[in-house]
Design a protein around this motif. Structure first.
Motif, PDB file in Angstrom:
ATOM      1  N   CYS A 203      -4.799  -3.599  -8.835  1.00  0.00           N
ATOM      2  CA  CYS A 203      -5.473  -4.530  -7.929  1.00  0.00           C
ATOM      3  C   CYS A 203      -4.700  -5.831  -7.812  1.00  0.00           C
ATOM      4  CB  CYS A 203      -6.885  -4.829  -8.447  1.00  0.00           C
ATOM      5  SG  CYS A 203      -6.928  -5.766  -9.994  1.00  0.00           S
TER       6      CYS A 203
ATOM      7  N   ASN B  68       0.352   1.151 -13.850  1.00  0.00           N
ATOM      8  CA  ASN B  68      -0.304   2.146 -12.999  1.00  0.00           C
ATOM      9  C   ASN B  68       0.339   2.192 -11.619  1.00  0.00           C
ATOM     10  OD1 ASN B  68      -2.123   2.804 -15.008  1.00  0.00           O
ATOM     11  ND2 ASN B  68      -3.835   1.693 -14.129  1.00  0.00           N
ATOM     12  N   ALA B  69       0.605   1.005 -11.053  1.00  0.00           N
ATOM     13  CA  ALA B  69       1.176   0.930  -9.710  1.00  0.00           C
ATOM     14  C   ALA B  69       2.546   1.596  -9.648  1.00  0.00           C
ATOM     15  CB  ALA B  69       1.268  -0.519  -9.255  1.00  0.00           C
TER      16      ALA B  69
ATOM     17  N   LYS C  20       0.807  -1.230   0.000  1.00  0.00           N
ATOM     18  CA  LYS C  20       0.000   0.000   0.000  1.00  0.00           C
ATOM     19  C   LYS C  20       0.835   1.274   0.000  1.00  0.00           C
ATOM     20  CE  LYS C  20      -0.714   0.018   5.035  1.00  0.00           C
ATOM     21  NZ  LYS C  20      -1.727  -0.056   6.117  1.00  0.00           N
TER      22      LYS C  20
ATOM     23  N   SER D 143      -5.656   0.416  -4.167  1.00  0.00           N
ATOM     24  CA  SER D 143      -5.602   1.836  -3.814  1.00  0.00           C
ATOM     25  C   SER D 143      -6.520   2.161  -2.644  1.00  0.00           C
ATOM     26  CB  SER D 143      -5.986   2.702  -5.021  1.00  0.00           C
ATOM     27  OG  SER D 143      -5.057   2.542  -6.061  1.00  0.00           O
ATOM     28  N   THR D 144      -7.559   1.342  -2.472  1.00  0.00           N
ATOM     29  CA  THR D 144      -8.558   1.631  -1.431  1.00  0.00           C
ATOM     30  C   THR D 144      -8.708   0.514  -0.401  1.00  0.00           C
ATOM     31  OG1 THR D 144     -10.369   0.606  -2.684  1.00  0.00           O
ATOM     32  CG2 THR D 144      -9.882   2.926  -3.146  1.00  0.00           C
TER      33      THR D 144
ATOM     34  N   ASN E 142      -9.025  -3.875  -4.718  1.00  0.00           N
ATOM     35  CA  ASN E 142      -8.558  -2.585  -5.185  1.00  0.00           C
ATOM     36  C   ASN E 142      -7.439  -2.146  -4.241  1.00  0.00           C
ATOM     37  OD1 ASN E 142      -8.172   0.172  -5.681  1.00  0.00           O
ATOM     38  ND2 ASN E 142     -10.301   0.492  -6.253  1.00  0.00           N
TER      39      ASN E 142
ATOM     40  N   PRO F 187      -3.744   5.581  -9.290  1.00  0.00           N
ATOM     41  CA  PRO F 187      -4.479   4.802  -8.291  1.00  0.00           C
ATOM     42  C   PRO F 187      -5.541   3.884  -8.892  1.00  0.00           C
ATOM     43  CG  PRO F 187      -5.314   7.036  -8.338  1.00  0.00           C
ATOM     44  CD  PRO F 187      -4.152   7.007  -9.289  1.00  0.00           C
TER      45      PRO F 187
ATOM     46  N   ALA G  24       3.281   2.137  -4.160  1.00  0.00           N
ATOM     47  CA  ALA G  24       2.859   2.676  -5.453  1.00  0.00           C
ATOM     48  C   ALA G  24       3.403   4.083  -5.686  1.00  0.00           C
ATOM     49  CB  ALA G  24       1.336   2.681  -5.553  1.00  0.00           C
TER      50      ALA G  24
END
Length: 265
Positions: free
Chosen positions: A101, A92-93, A19, A124-125, A122, A98, A22
């Motif tokens: 997955c 993306n990571a 977490k 990001s969340t 997900n 954000p 990224a």
């Protein structure tokens, strides 16, 4: 422990492990090409090792089919296959976008159609999409389904990255249709959001998708009531081989699919 709970716990551990990675230098690195053919980044390796360590810790008897690590046999008498894309949306990571997955699924046999459980988180969340065959699809504790009403805005996900001119020509009706097209860069998470009802159709006709990319999404989409078809509009199925590449079409219902991507006679 139920298989679905094992996948959930593995996903939670991935989230905790990556977490804060990224968009930082820690996410990058070049570890050569993984079993799936893409360059393995540090965030990919960290996530996969987190899952492998957990499965060994609980002595879960299975064969792991990982995007980076390849086939890892954790038992001489496996219960089935863990199909793992520990980080889907690696680009993306690494860049800090954000939208990426983890995707984990369990299959009892060497077919997509034998998948019984899937979890997409997900990263990001921390939100978790999950499903067990016959029990519906969920986002955290809330049951989800594909969009069932006439949408105010028709939203169509289309993955055209590296698509040939032939494929783009085949997709022309989609772009000419009065709909809003999207692609965010992580097929598994987009399949989950489609299952949640946030898109009406999701299309990838490039014949580039690996089984690891769609295994968890496969069961989540089906349990959410969606259609999941191959490029010939037949029910999607495939073996779990690393050489297998698929195209797919996910649709909320046949009517909207016929409207957005009509079949050519």
């Amino acid at each position: 422990m139920e298989t679905n709970e094992i996948l959930k716990e593995a996903s939670r551990r991935i989230f905790e492990a990556v977490k804060d990675m990224a968009g930082t230098e820690k996410a990058a690195g070049d570890f050569g090409r993984g079993a799936g053919g893409d360059i393995s980044r540090n965030i990919d390796i960290t996530a996969e090792n987190t899952v492998l360590d957990y499965l060994k810790e609980i002595n879960f008897e299975c064969v792991v089919l990982g995007e980076e690590c390849g086939r890892v046999e954790l038992s001489d008498n496996p219960k089935g296959f863990i199909i793992m894309d520990a980080i889907d949306g690696s680009a993306n990571a690494v860049r800090g976008v954000p939208f990426f997955c983890s995707s984990l699924a369990f299959a009892t046999e060497n077919r997509l159609s034998s998948i019984t459980d899937g979890v997409i988180t997900n990263l990001s969340t921390g939100q978790m999409y999950h499903s067990t065959k016959g029990n519906g699809a969920f986002l955290d504790d809330k049951q989800i389904s594909v969009h069932k009403d006439v949408p105010l805005y028709k939203i169509v996900g289309v993955n055209t990255s590296g698509a040939s001119q032939e494929i783009m020509k085949k997709l022309q009706p989609v772009f000419e249709h009065h709909s809003h097209t999207r692609h965010f860069g992580a097929n598994a998470l987009e399949m989950a959001m489609f299952a949640q009802g946030l898109m009406d159709v999701f299309i990838d006709l490039r014949d580039k998708i690996r089984i690891q990319d769609i295994a968890a999404g496969y069961i989540i989409v089906k349990e959410a009531g969606g259609l999941l078809l191959d490029s010939k509009f037949n029910s999607l199925d495939a073996d779990l081989s690393y050489d297998t590449r698929v195209s797919f079409i996910a649709a909320a219902n046949q009517e909207i699919l016929d409207e957005i991507l009509p079949r050519k006679e």
